[in-house]
Design an enzyme around this catalytic site. Sequence first.
Site, PDB file in Angstrom:
ATOM      1  N   ALA A 154       0.810  -1.082   0.054  1.00 21.18           N
ATOM      2  CA  ALA A 154      -0.002   0.022   0.234  1.00 21.18           C
ATOM      3  C   ALA A 154       0.898   1.226   0.070  1.00 21.18           C
ATOM      4  CB  ALA A 154      -1.039   0.072   1.202  1.00 21.18           C
ATOM      5  N   TYR A 155       1.984   1.298   0.743  1.00 16.96           N
ATOM      6  CA  TYR A 155       2.842   2.566   0.829  1.00 16.96           C
ATOM      7  C   TYR A 155       3.439   2.536  -0.640  1.00 16.96           C
ATOM      8  CZ  TYR A 155       6.560   5.512   2.260  1.00 16.96           C
ATOM      9  OH  TYR A 155       7.396   6.636   2.512  1.00 16.96           O
TER      10      TYR A 155
END
Length: 270
Positions: A154-155
Amino acid sequence: MKDVRGKAVLITGGAMGMGKLWAQHFAQDGARLILWDVNEKALKETEGELKAEGCDVIVQTMDVTDREKVYKTVTELEKKYGNIDVLVNNAGIVAGGEFLNTPDEKLAATIDIDLKALMWTMKAVLPGMIKKGAGHIVNISSASGFVGVPFMLAYTASKWGVIGLTESIRLEMKELGHHGILFTCFCPSYVDTGMFKGARAPLLTKILKPEEVIDIAYDSFINDKYFVLEPWLVKVTPFLKGLLPTPIFDLISDVLGATGSMKHWTGHSK
């Protein structure tokens, strides 16, 4: 070189870590600061430190994912203090670990804070900048904005998005004739802030110290640099990825340890 004396500077995630370092640099150059953070206690502590040094600073507890509050607060700030001259989108979290074992809420929060919130803050301050004919927005991306990083999906996705978002709004402002609005997209490798505890720097590089990172980032901002990559390995990564076949680039990433750099992550998410 840019002169920020008397300019209104809004920094998200400004109470601690790199946000606080950004604030200290701007304060030393005479800027008027507005610091946003979800940590009210840390905000008050940072406010006290900066005011003790003679800085003109306002602190506000803010969840940058609450777009209506972001819009409303910027409108109120502009009525009372004038337009925002500089926006530093520094707030961010990390959701590490295996993708299938990461709670959906952490994945969603990472995208909300690290990417979507940048749209809300920029949408809030850009009308004032356009009216004034000048402004500067600093968006923090990452070395992971160029390559896939396992155990940090996600990052990584958010930081790819930040690069595309910043490039697109920069070109849109240019296309619309708003040439006085400048942008800086800063893409460092791992920084020793606690968020990346347990991560391992790729071979021939190191985990960066927050002070050295912000020294570079602030100098780049002052000199109106747009795209800033640190350290040296990040500088060559886009070129190598575009030049080399995927299997060869993957092999190099494996050998350098980049692919497994987040495998032992234990850091906090805030």
